[in-house]
Design an enzyme around this catalytic site. Structure first.
Site, PDB file in Angstrom:
ATOM      1  N   GLY A 110      -0.935   9.439  10.683  1.00 54.85           N
ATOM      2  CA  GLY A 110      -2.184   9.990  11.217  1.00 54.85           C
ATOM      3  C   GLY A 110      -3.048   8.918  11.853  1.00 54.85           C
TER       4      GLY A 110
ATOM      5  NE  ARG B 103       1.555  13.059   9.804  1.00 55.39           N
ATOM      6  CZ  ARG B 103       0.701  12.255   9.177  1.00 55.39           C
ATOM      7  NH1 ARG B 103       1.132  11.219   8.494  1.00 55.39           N
ATOM      8  NH2 ARG B 103      -0.603  12.489   9.249  1.00 55.39           N
TER       9      ARG B 103
ATOM     10  CG  ASP C 209       0.983   5.908   0.717  1.00 58.29           C
ATOM     11  OD1 ASP C 209       0.922   6.480   1.817  1.00 58.29           O
ATOM     12  OD2 ASP C 209       0.911   6.522  -0.358  1.00 58.29           O
ATOM     13  CG  ASP C 210       4.798   7.999   2.178  1.00 57.61           C
ATOM     14  OD1 ASP C 210       5.242   7.575   1.091  1.00 57.61           O
ATOM     15  OD2 ASP C 210       4.240   9.103   2.286  1.00 57.61           O
TER      16      ASP C 210
ATOM     17  CE  LYS D 291      -2.200   5.293   9.147  1.00 61.59           C
ATOM     18  NZ  LYS D 291      -1.398   6.478   9.487  1.00 61.59           N
ATOM     19  CB  THR D 292      -4.385   5.856   5.501  1.00 61.08           C
ATOM     20  OG1 THR D 292      -4.681   7.238   5.299  1.00 61.08           O
ATOM     21  CG2 THR D 292      -4.589   5.126   4.192  1.00 61.08           C
ATOM     22  CB  ILE D 293      -8.980   8.375   7.625  1.00 60.95           C
ATOM     23  CG1 ILE D 293      -8.094   9.605   7.417  1.00 60.95           C
ATOM     24  CG2 ILE D 293      -9.045   7.969   9.075  1.00 60.95           C
ATOM     25  CD1 ILE D 293      -8.730  10.908   7.859  1.00 60.95           C
ATOM     26  CG  ASP D 294      -5.672  10.077   3.738  1.00 55.02           C
ATOM     27  OD1 ASP D 294      -6.454  10.612   4.539  1.00 55.02           O
ATOM     28  OD2 ASP D 294      -4.475  10.389   3.653  1.00 55.02           O
TER      29      ASP D 294
ATOM     30  N   GLY E  93      -8.041  13.796   3.324  1.00 51.42           N
ATOM     31  CA  GLY E  93      -7.818  12.690   2.401  1.00 51.42           C
ATOM     32  C   GLY E  93      -6.546  12.838   1.594  1.00 51.42           C
TER      33      GLY E  93
ATOM     34  NE  ARG F 249      -6.186  12.654  12.103  1.00 55.16           N
ATOM     35  CZ  ARG F 249      -4.936  13.102  11.975  1.00 55.16           C
ATOM     36  NH1 ARG F 249      -4.340  13.025  10.806  1.00 55.16           N
ATOM     37  NH2 ARG F 249      -4.293  13.618  12.989  1.00 55.16           N
TER      38      ARG F 249
HETATM   39  P1  FBP Z   1      -1.968   9.238   7.069  1.00 53.07           P
HETATM   40  O1  FBP Z   1      -1.646   9.321   5.614  1.00 53.07           O
HETATM   41  O2  FBP Z   1      -0.772   9.187   7.928  1.00 53.07           O
HETATM   42  O3  FBP Z   1      -2.938   8.143   7.366  1.00 53.07           O
HETATM   43  O4  FBP Z   1      -2.698  10.597   7.466  1.00 53.07           O
HETATM   44  C1  FBP Z   1      -3.978  10.918   7.132  1.00 53.07           C
HETATM   45  C2  FBP Z   1      -4.265  12.383   7.314  1.00 53.07           C
HETATM   46  O5  FBP Z   1      -5.365  12.498   8.186  1.00 53.07           O
HETATM   47  C3  FBP Z   1      -4.522  13.102   5.995  1.00 53.07           C
HETATM   48  O6  FBP Z   1      -5.848  12.939   5.565  1.00 53.07           O
HETATM   49  C4  FBP Z   1      -4.171  14.521   6.357  1.00 53.07           C
HETATM   50  O7  FBP Z   1      -3.800  15.279   5.222  1.00 53.07           O
HETATM   51  C5  FBP Z   1      -2.996  14.343   7.273  1.00 53.07           C
HETATM   52  O8  FBP Z   1      -3.172  13.095   7.892  1.00 53.07           O
HETATM   53  C6  FBP Z   1      -2.899  15.423   8.323  1.00 53.07           C
HETATM   54  O9  FBP Z   1      -1.706  15.280   8.992  1.00 53.07           O
HETATM   55  P2  FBP Z   1      -1.415  15.720  10.481  1.00 53.07           P
HETATM   56  O10 FBP Z   1      -2.047  14.691  11.360  1.00 53.07           O
HETATM   57  O11 FBP Z   1       0.053  15.665  10.600  1.00 53.07           O
HETATM   58  O12 FBP Z   1      -2.022  17.060  10.692  1.00 53.07           O
END
Ligand code: FBP
Length: 552
Positions: A78, A142, A172-173, A199-202, A248, A424
């Site tokens: 993401g 992804r 993390d993944d 990286k991750t907004i979460d 998140g 994001r």
């Molecule tokens: P990452 O773990 O890849 O950083 O993604 C964050 C996120 O925004 C989550 O908060 C959310 O659940 C998910 O991506 C949504 O995924 P998508 O962009 O595939 O709709």
């Protein structure tokens, strides 16, 4: 391309760097490391990248020069504000080591490496994206890097382009995969290094060494601005309860941080729900108490923050989701079924009696959302589950019962919101702009020193940027074994909200006051890029509370 005045001004912003990264550096190796858990298993799976030492960058005199080399970069997962600055930092870092160095961007995420889709990133391209949000410079994806044929394709394309190192910017993944790739390339002795960036907004990629993932700061400030605006509207119109779900994934860090910034009437924390073994009805009951109490004071409005992963933390729901995950992993029989009803019947026939009962009790829409496709890592896509609507429906029903009994005399009108994609790709805050640029520059030093299986590390983040500490942390240090797609796998341990940690304690100590009929709302306002440091450069409240600092 037309640009707003702010876009033009931001392009000229020069991110601040820690002193250690402003000139030549020397790498200092620290203690050898071990994984956070399951040491024997992780060591056996990563014989070459396990136990590496921590690294710190120290300023030195002279100049870091090197033979020319090329690097490939991948954006994974993401979007998170600041990704473009990691790439700008990499580019500038590489060019300052040797102007002949080249940076290639793999297009559309990890699949770009596998399929050989890439672009040479030139100075003109980089300049267009400095300090901007988004991942559109090269795109993201992804695709999971996990098969040896994918790794081998990567070797081929890197050889063709003379690439010495691949930098994977991900959560993390994706960083787990970066480490698997690093290990494989070491085993194959193909001379390609792999470096990860957090990286991750979460906000769930953090640990003893990584203080925060990039993007969390900007995303939370963006959502907190919107929540503040809604609160001011609610306090003006005095007629709606706003149920606001926040992205998140599993972790509630975003909801918690937004609560610390805006002081809503209620903020649910999934990790607490799990610890207290709460049922959906318990959660509804808690919400209803606050609504009734405020209604008694004549206030039929308020705000409720809901972390998007909430549903997974209700123990009975967790069992149901786990059963669904295991049942739906690569289940062609299920995917070949035609229509929602057939799928619903199939699922019901395979669940345990208790989970089947729960599944049947859910509104059909929510039950269907629980069976939607998993992401490539086997996770349920919580962003698609409209928990806020489920809660509104249940609260409405409960209030109707109380009203019939004469225990509630208020009016209940609810509106639902989901904030995720709005934050994001926001223009990175000064914090994220500086942090990301530093991560990128730092990664070039790890590469030049021949390191692999490391994450680019920048810490001491509650201090002024000049005092930030840069270095490298072995990715295996953050790993443990977890069940994914029905199998035990080595993964970076996710950081959920720590119920003994200072950010949660702060919420706990203040939430009764925020729920009260006396208004405690804070209106954070939009992110500021220019102006006094206390307005423009502050990190998140989470980070400040975790590090025991009152401001930067
Ligand atoms: P990452 O773990 O890849 O950083 O993604 C964050 C996120 O925004 C989550 O908060 C959310 O659940 C998910 O991506 C949504 O995924 P998508 O962009 O595939 O709709």
């Amino acid at each position: 391309m037309q640009k707003s005045p702010l876009q033009i001004a931001r392009q000229a912003y020069q991110p601040k760097l820690p002193v250690a990264l402003q000139g030549a550096v020397r790498l200092v190796e620290g203690e050898k490391t071990h994984s956070v858990a399951d040491q024997d298993e992780i060591k056996a799976l990563f014989p070459n990248t396990y136990g590496l030492p921590l690294i710190t960058m120290e300023p030195t005199s002279g100049k870091n020069a090197s033979e020319p080399f090329n690097v490939g970069v991948i954006l994974s997962g993401g979007q998170a504000p600041g990704g473009h600055n990691v790439i700008a930092g990499l580019y500038d870092g590489l060019k300052s080591l040797n102007p002949e160095n080249k940076l290639y961007g793999f297009l559309g995420g990890p699949s770009g490496l596998i399929d050989g889709k890439y672009q040479l990133l030139t100075g003109d391209i980089i300049d267009e994206y400095r300090n901007t949000g988004g991942f559109d410079i090269i795109g993201s994806g992804r695709t999971k890097l996990e098969e040896t044929w994918q790794f081998d394709n990567g070797i081929e394309i890197c050889k063709q382009l003379g690439i010495k190192a691949v930098v994977i910017i991900g959560g993390d993944d994706s960083n787990t995969n970066a480490c698997v790739l690093a290990e494989y390339y070491l085993q194959k002795q193909c001379g390609i290094q792999v470096i990860g960036c957090p990286k991750t907004i979460d906000g769930d990629l953090k640990n003893e060494m990584i203080e925060t993932s990039f993007g969390f700061d900007t995303a939370c400030k963006t959502y907190a601005e919107l929540i503040g605006n809604i609160q001011r509207d609610a306090n003006s119109a005095k007629k709606y309860w706003h149920f606001i779900r926040l992205m998140g994934r599993s972790a509630s860090h975003i909801a918690l941080e937004c609560a610390l910034q805006s002081q809503p009437n209620i903020c649910l924390i999934s990790e607490e729900v799990e610890a207290k073994k709460m049922t959906l009805n318990d959660i509804v009951e808690d919400i209803v108490k606050v609504i009734v109490n405020r209604a008694n004071a004549g206030l039929n409005f308020g705000t409720i923050l809901i972390p998007e992963g909430l549903i997974e933390f209700i123990p009975a729901m967790r069992v149901l989701i786990q059963e669904l995950n295991d049942m739906l992993a690569a289940n062609e029989e299920f995917t070949s079924l035609d229509g929602d009803d057939a799928k619903r019947e199939y699922v019901k026939s395979k669940l345990s009696p208790a989970s089947c009962e729960l599944f049947r009790s859910l509104p059909k829409g929510i039950a269907k959302q629980l069976t939607l496709d998993r992401d490539p890592h086997g996770n349920v896509m919580v962003s698609q589950i409209e928990t806020e609507k489920l809660l509104i429906e249940m609260v409405q029903k409960r209030l109707a019962v109380l009203k019939a009994n004469g225990e509630y005399k208020g009016k209940f009108a609810a509106l639902n919101h989901f904030f995720g994609y709005e934050g994001r790709c926001a223009m990175p805050s000064n914090f994220d702009a500086d942090y990301c640029y530093s991560i990128g520059v730092n990664a070039t030093h790890l590469i030049a020193a021949g390191k692999t299986g490391y994450m680019s590390l920048v810490r001491n983040l509650t201090k002024p940027t000049a005092e930030w500490i840069a270095g490298g942390v072995p990715i295996t240090m953050m790993m443990n074994m977890e069940k994914r797609n029905g199998k035990m796998k080595p993964v970076i341990q996710k950081a959920l909200v720590d119920l003994d940690g200072a950010p949660f304690k702060y919420l706990q100590d203040h939430r009764a006051e925020w729920a009260d009929p006396v208004t405690s709302y804070i209106y954070p306002g939009p992110i500021q890029y220019y102006g006094p440091s206390e307005v423009c450069d502050q990190p998140t409240r989470t980070l400040l509370l975790e590090r025991g600092a009152s401001s930067r």
